[in-house]
Design a protein around this motif. Structure first.
Motif, PDB file in Angstrom:
ATOM      1  N   MET A   1       0.819  -1.202   0.000  1.00 52.73           N
ATOM      2  CA  MET A   1       0.000   0.000   0.000  1.00 52.73           C
ATOM      3  C   MET A   1       0.858   1.260   0.000  1.00 52.73           C
ATOM      4  N   VAL A   2       1.955   1.200  -0.750  1.00 54.23           N
ATOM      5  CA  VAL A   2       2.878   2.328  -0.806  1.00 54.23           C
ATOM      6  C   VAL A   2       2.195   3.575  -1.333  1.00 54.23           C
ATOM      7  N   PHE A   3       1.241   3.401  -2.274  1.00 53.58           N
ATOM      8  CA  PHE A   3       0.575   4.556  -2.873  1.00 53.58           C
ATOM      9  C   PHE A   3      -0.133   5.410  -1.823  1.00 53.58           C
ATOM     10  N   LEU A   4      -0.494   4.813  -0.680  1.00 54.64           N
ATOM     11  CA  LEU A   4      -1.127   5.577   0.386  1.00 54.64           C
ATOM     12  C   LEU A   4      -0.118   6.478   1.074  1.00 54.64           C
ATOM     13  N   ASP A   5       1.115   5.976   1.251  1.00 57.07           N
ATOM     14  CA  ASP A   5       2.138   6.754   1.932  1.00 57.07           C
ATOM     15  C   ASP A   5       2.462   8.031   1.169  1.00 57.07           C
ATOM     16  N   TYR A   6       2.364   8.008  -0.137  1.00 59.42           N
ATOM     17  CA  TYR A   6       2.713   9.159  -0.953  1.00 59.42           C
ATOM     18  C   TYR A   6       1.482   9.955  -1.380  1.00 59.42           C
ATOM     19  N   GLY A   7       0.315   9.612  -0.857  1.00 61.29           N
ATOM     20  CA  GLY A   7      -0.891  10.354  -1.199  1.00 61.29           C
ATOM     21  C   GLY A   7      -1.204  10.332  -2.671  1.00 61.29           C
ATOM     22  N   ALA A   8      -0.991   9.165  -3.291  1.00 58.66           N
ATOM     23  CA  ALA A   8      -1.094   9.085  -4.746  1.00 58.66           C
ATOM     24  C   ALA A   8      -2.513   8.892  -5.252  1.00 58.66           C
ATOM     25  N   LEU A   9      -3.456   8.625  -4.374  1.00 58.41           N
ATOM     26  CA  LEU A   9      -4.832   8.456  -4.836  1.00 58.41           C
ATOM     27  C   LEU A   9      -5.414   9.816  -5.195  1.00 58.41           C
ATOM     28  N   ALA A  10      -5.977   9.890  -6.395  1.00 57.66           N
ATOM     29  CA  ALA A  10      -6.436  11.186  -6.920  1.00 57.66           C
ATOM     30  C   ALA A  10      -7.820  11.549  -6.405  1.00 57.66           C
ATOM     31  N   VAL A  11      -7.932  11.719  -5.106  1.00 58.79           N
ATOM     32  CA  VAL A  11      -9.188  12.179  -4.513  1.00 58.79           C
ATOM     33  C   VAL A  11      -9.248  13.699  -4.639  1.00 58.79           C
ATOM     34  N   SER A  12     -10.414  14.272  -4.379  1.00 59.10           N
ATOM     35  CA  SER A  12     -10.593  15.718  -4.558  1.00 59.10           C
ATOM     36  C   SER A  12      -9.625  16.523  -3.704  1.00 59.10           C
ATOM     37  N   ASP A  13      -9.409  16.072  -2.473  1.00 68.72           N
ATOM     38  CA  ASP A  13      -8.501  16.779  -1.568  1.00 68.72           C
ATOM     39  C   ASP A  13      -7.098  16.882  -2.156  1.00 68.72           C
ATOM     40  N   ARG A  14      -6.597  15.809  -2.771  1.00 71.33           N
ATOM     41  CA  ARG A  14      -5.255  15.827  -3.355  1.00 71.33           C
ATOM     42  C   ARG A  14      -5.219  16.646  -4.644  1.00 71.33           C
ATOM     43  N   LEU A  15      -6.291  16.579  -5.430  1.00 69.93           N
ATOM     44  CA  LEU A  15      -6.326  17.336  -6.679  1.00 69.93           C
ATOM     45  C   LEU A  15      -6.290  18.844  -6.414  1.00 69.93           C
ATOM     46  N   ARG A  16      -6.944  19.284  -5.346  1.00 70.59           N
ATOM     47  CA  ARG A  16      -6.973  20.715  -5.028  1.00 70.59           C
ATOM     48  C   ARG A  16      -5.593  21.219  -4.618  1.00 70.59           C
ATOM     49  N   THR A  17      -4.760  20.340  -4.032  1.00 66.22           N
ATOM     50  CA  THR A  17      -3.389  20.750  -3.693  1.00 66.22           C
ATOM     51  C   THR A  17      -2.548  20.947  -4.945  1.00 66.22           C
ATOM     52  N   ARG A  18      -3.036  20.437  -6.074  1.00 69.81           N
ATOM     53  CA  ARG A  18      -2.342  20.601  -7.349  1.00 69.81           C
ATOM     54  C   ARG A  18      -2.996  21.686  -8.207  1.00 69.81           C
ATOM     55  N   ALA A  19      -3.740  22.568  -7.527  1.00 69.46           N
ATOM     56  CA  ALA A  19      -4.387  23.719  -8.173  1.00 69.46           C
ATOM     57  C   ALA A  19      -5.443  23.298  -9.196  1.00 69.46           C
TER      58      ALA A  19
END
Length: 293
Positions: A1-19
């Protein structure tokens, strides 16, 4: 589950951090912000799936910290003998994520029982692929041996031979099972009568469901179900190829979750002769009253 450690799931919260300007509300429950932790643990859809998979949760429920929740999951995985579903966790979380994507992008919502069934299939496939060749050969040898006489299971496992005595012209068919330990000692045996089934395969699957429920009620943790009907074993182990029988294979998949270990094996008729006699006695002698001894 490495993708969790790096926040790689493209949920809305993560997308907003990428403007990327997207609605931060969860599209499944429409109640909270869509974070990785929410999608996998706190969303009501995720909670329903985790509950259906019998994954233990803290008394107060999973928290809002992804790190704390994952720490609990990793601890449960370390104690898989205490929590028998631990080795399947990665398959369950992966399918929670795939279900979210299917709803959002394909507008497709499947029954939760089917999602959990697919999660188990994915996890089993992963474990099979990652087995060492030696271990794989040892595990397959018992399945391929096909003894003419009954062969005992491994120590600690109870083998349950099942059979449905089906006749198209009869309104009832008989079912029977017999459970024995590694010494060959009979622990339990039972018979019951079932209302008519449209074909022999459905009758056998109904009998397997009954036997699994009985073994669960007897609090047996490691079981092996043996049938002499290749179609039944194939439908259970490859349900996608047998869609007509999914209502039955889904029930079996759910009962499978109740055991620490549960295998399905194909027996020769000669090795299954005792339970065949037991099940045939239902219609031969009109023994329509259930009993277990």
């Amino acid at each position: 589950m490495v993708f969790l450690d790096y926040g790689a799931l493209a949920v809305s919260d993560r997308l907003r951090t990428r403007a990327i300007n997207v609605d931060s509300t969860c599209n499944l429950c429409r109640q909270n912000a869509e974070t990785i932790c929410h999608v996998l643990f706190n969303c009501m859809v995720a909670q329903d799936l985790l509950s259906l998979a019998n994954i233990p949760s803290p008394p107060s429920g999973f928290g809002v910290s992804l790190e704390d929740n994952m720490d609990l999951i990793f601890k449960l995985m370390e104690y898989s003998t205490v929590h028998p579903y631990a080795k399947w966790y990665h398959g369950i979380f992966w399918n929670i994520w795939k279900n979210r994507n299917a709803v959002l992008y394909a507008h497709k919502q499947e029954a939760h029982s089917l999602i959990i069934q697919r999660a188990l299939e994915d996890a089993r496939t992963w474990h099979e692929v990652n087995k060492s060749s030696t271990q794989e050969g040892r595990n397959m040898s018992r399945l391929n041996l096909m003894c003419n006489k009954w062969c005992p299971p491994s120590i600690g496992t109870v083998e349950c031979n099942v059979h449905a005595n089906w006749r198209k012209e009869l309104w009832h068919h008989g079912g029977g099972w017999i459970a024995r330990d590694h010494l060959g000692s009979v622990l339990f045996h039972a018979i019951d009568a079932f209302t008519s089934s449209p074909d022999r395969l459905i009758a056998e699957l109904r009998c397997i469901i009954w036997s699994l429920q009985s073994l669960k009620d007897l609090h047996l943790s490691k079981v092996s179900i043996a049938s002499d009907m290749i179609g039944a074993i194939d439908a259970i182990t490859k349900p996608v190829e047998w869609p007509r029988y999914r209502v039955f294979t889904s029930q079996i998949a759910q009962l499978w979750l109740s055991f620490e270990s549960c295998e399905f094996e194909l027996e020769k008729s000669s090795a299954n002769s005792i339970v065949r006699d037991i099940s045939s006695s239902v219609t031969r002698y009109g023994l329509f009253q259930f009993y277990m001894a």
